[in-house]
Design an enzyme around this catalytic site. Structure first.
Site, PDB file in Angstrom:
ATOM      1  N   ASP A   8      72.015  53.703  63.452  1.00  0.00           N
ATOM      2  CA  ASP A   8      72.038  55.177  63.390  1.00  0.00           C
ATOM      3  C   ASP A   8      72.458  55.901  64.680  1.00  0.00           C
ATOM      4  O   ASP A   8      71.812  56.889  65.076  1.00  0.00           O
ATOM      5  CB  ASP A   8      70.651  55.698  62.963  1.00  0.00           C
ATOM      6  CG  ASP A   8      70.245  55.241  61.571  1.00  0.00           C
ATOM      7  OD1 ASP A   8      71.016  54.517  60.919  1.00  0.00           O
ATOM      8  OD2 ASP A   8      69.137  55.600  61.132  1.00  0.00           O
ATOM      9  N   ASP A  46      72.294  56.657  58.679  1.00  0.00           N
ATOM     10  CA  ASP A  46      71.365  57.408  57.857  1.00  0.00           C
ATOM     11  C   ASP A  46      72.262  58.343  57.031  1.00  0.00           C
ATOM     12  O   ASP A  46      73.137  59.017  57.595  1.00  0.00           O
ATOM     13  CB  ASP A  46      70.444  58.207  58.795  1.00  0.00           C
ATOM     14  CG  ASP A  46      69.046  58.411  58.256  1.00  0.00           C
ATOM     15  OD1 ASP A  46      68.523  57.538  57.542  1.00  0.00           O
ATOM     16  OD2 ASP A  46      68.450  59.473  58.579  1.00  0.00           O
ATOM     17  N   HIS A  48      71.953  60.890  53.859  1.00  0.00           N
ATOM     18  CA  HIS A  48      71.072  61.517  52.870  1.00  0.00           C
ATOM     19  C   HIS A  48      71.773  62.550  51.989  1.00  0.00           C
ATOM     20  O   HIS A  48      72.641  63.295  52.469  1.00  0.00           O
ATOM     21  CB  HIS A  48      69.933  62.254  53.586  1.00  0.00           C
ATOM     22  CG  HIS A  48      69.034  61.386  54.417  1.00  0.00           C
ATOM     23  ND1 HIS A  48      68.491  60.208  53.961  1.00  0.00           N
ATOM     24  CD2 HIS A  48      68.564  61.545  55.692  1.00  0.00           C
ATOM     25  CE1 HIS A  48      67.724  59.687  54.917  1.00  0.00           C
ATOM     26  NE2 HIS A  48      67.760  60.470  55.977  1.00  0.00           N
ATOM     27  N   SER A  54      62.878  63.324  52.366  1.00  0.00           N
ATOM     28  CA  SER A  54      62.353  63.345  53.744  1.00  0.00           C
ATOM     29  C   SER A  54      62.606  64.677  54.441  1.00  0.00           C
ATOM     30  O   SER A  54      62.172  64.853  55.582  1.00  0.00           O
ATOM     31  CB  SER A  54      62.981  62.219  54.574  1.00  0.00           C
ATOM     32  OG  SER A  54      64.315  62.540  54.949  1.00  0.00           O
ATOM     33  N   HIS A  80      68.957  66.441  58.134  1.00  0.00           N
ATOM     34  CA  HIS A  80      69.756  65.661  59.080  1.00  0.00           C
ATOM     35  C   HIS A  80      70.595  64.635  58.324  1.00  0.00           C
ATOM     36  O   HIS A  80      70.226  64.223  57.213  1.00  0.00           O
ATOM     37  CB  HIS A  80      68.838  64.947  60.090  1.00  0.00           C
ATOM     38  CG  HIS A  80      67.964  63.903  59.449  1.00  0.00           C
ATOM     39  ND1 HIS A  80      66.782  64.224  58.808  1.00  0.00           N
ATOM     40  CD2 HIS A  80      68.118  62.566  59.299  1.00  0.00           C
ATOM     41  CE1 HIS A  80      66.231  63.126  58.321  1.00  0.00           C
ATOM     42  NE2 HIS A  80      67.023  62.098  58.589  1.00  0.00           N
ATOM     43  N   GLU A 112      62.744  57.324  50.824  1.00  0.00           N
ATOM     44  CA  GLU A 112      63.003  57.243  52.262  1.00  0.00           C
ATOM     45  C   GLU A 112      63.325  55.794  52.584  1.00  0.00           C
ATOM     46  O   GLU A 112      62.778  54.876  51.965  1.00  0.00           O
ATOM     47  CB  GLU A 112      61.774  57.716  53.052  1.00  0.00           C
ATOM     48  CG  GLU A 112      61.889  57.604  54.571  1.00  0.00           C
ATOM     49  CD  GLU A 112      63.031  58.414  55.190  1.00  0.00           C
ATOM     50  OE1 GLU A 112      64.188  58.205  54.782  1.00  0.00           O
ATOM     51  OE2 GLU A 112      62.760  59.244  56.080  1.00  0.00           O
ATOM     52  N   ALA A 140      66.355  55.657  65.780  1.00  0.00           N
ATOM     53  CA  ALA A 140      65.446  55.880  66.894  1.00  0.00           C
ATOM     54  C   ALA A 140      64.488  54.684  67.017  1.00  0.00           C
ATOM     55  O   ALA A 140      64.112  54.094  66.010  1.00  0.00           O
ATOM     56  CB  ALA A 140      64.636  57.163  66.647  1.00  0.00           C
ATOM     57  N   CYS A 144      63.764  53.981  62.749  1.00  0.00           N
ATOM     58  CA  CYS A 144      64.674  53.054  62.075  1.00  0.00           C
ATOM     59  C   CYS A 144      64.885  51.741  62.829  1.00  0.00           C
ATOM     60  O   CYS A 144      65.052  50.692  62.207  1.00  0.00           O
ATOM     61  CB  CYS A 144      65.988  53.753  61.760  1.00  0.00           C
ATOM     62  SG  CYS A 144      65.761  54.999  60.463  1.00  0.00           S
TER      63      CYS A 144
HETATM   64  C1  VGL Z   1      65.469  58.211  61.480  1.00  0.00           C
HETATM   65  C2  VGL Z   1      63.947  59.887  61.135  1.00  0.00           C
HETATM   66  C3  VGL Z   1      64.529  60.212  59.940  1.00  0.00           C
HETATM   67  C4  VGL Z   1      65.993  57.131  62.370  1.00  0.00           C
HETATM   68  C5  VGL Z   1      66.065  58.521  60.280  1.00  0.00           C
HETATM   69  O1  VGL Z   1      67.194  56.802  62.294  1.00  0.00           O
HETATM   70  O2  VGL Z   1      65.204  56.589  63.159  1.00  0.00           O
HETATM   71  N1  VGL Z   1      64.402  58.899  61.903  1.00  0.00           N
HETATM   72  N2  VGL Z   1      65.596  59.520  59.518  1.00  0.00           N
HETATM   73 ZN    ZN Z   2      66.717  60.205  57.868  1.00  0.00          ZN
END
Ligand code: VGL
Ligand code: ZN
Length: 189
Positions: A8, A46, A48, A54, A80, A112, A140, A144
């Protein structure tokens, strides 16, 4: 064989993005330097739908909270990484030509998916490529990256998180996170 899993590294997780990870863009040059050292590089995005479960707004709730929705606790985020948006694109400086495979996750509205292994496709692919271990980097660390590294272990793939190439959303957890990962059989270095 050992593979690199790049999680990500997208505009929305970098400074200026919708769900910015502090210092998130600092991983880009490090990852660019790492990629040529691996015979296989897998990247995740990611990805969505605009009304993803989420997203806090989907429920009329505040982001950066956790709520129980339909009986399951769920972290709620700002909108996001909407599929096809600029925020969902890889960071412009990331050497995407090095990617052998791109895995998109969180694509279903009602589910999710923090982990790159949420969908069985990646495990099957890595097995077919005879990958025994993966180094996990990207964003992050506390969501993830963490979830993907822990799931790799369950999939029979030895995972190592490379700290120099990851950053957390909530930085204060770094140490307990490292402990959680090591308890889950993941190397952190
Ligand atoms: C992530 C929060 C929501 C990530 C993805 O990539 O860590 N964190 N969606
Ligand atoms: Zn996400």
């Amino acid at each position: 064989m050992r593979a690199l899993l790049v999680v990500d590294v997208q505009n929305d997780f970098c400074p200026g993005g919708a769900l910015a990870v502090p210092g998130g863009d600092a991983v880009v040059p490090v990852i660019n330097r790492l990629m040529p050292q691996y015979s296989l590089v897998v990247a995740t995005q990611d990805w969505h739908p605009p009304d993803h479960v989420s997203f806090a707004g989907t429920h009329g709730l505040q982001p950066f909270t956790t709520s129980v929705i339909d009986g399951v606790p769920l972290d709620l985020w700002p909108v996001h990484c909407v599929a096809g948006s600029h925020g969902a694109d890889f960071h412009p400086d990331l050497d995407t030509v090095r990617f052998d495979l791109i895995v998109r996750k969180g694509t279903k509205r009602d589910r999710e998916a923090y982990s790159a292994f949420a969908d069985p496709g990646l495990q099957a692919y890595l097995k077919a490529m005879e990958v025994e271990g993966i180094d996990v980097v990207g964003l992050a660390f506390d969501f993830c990256v963490r979830s993907s590294a822990l799931d790799a272990g369950s999939a029979g793939i030895k995972a190592t998180v490379l700290l120099e190439a990851t950053r957390a959303v909530f930085a204060e957890n770094d140490e307990s996170l490292t402990r959680t990962l090591r308890d889950g059989g993941v190397d952190v270095m």
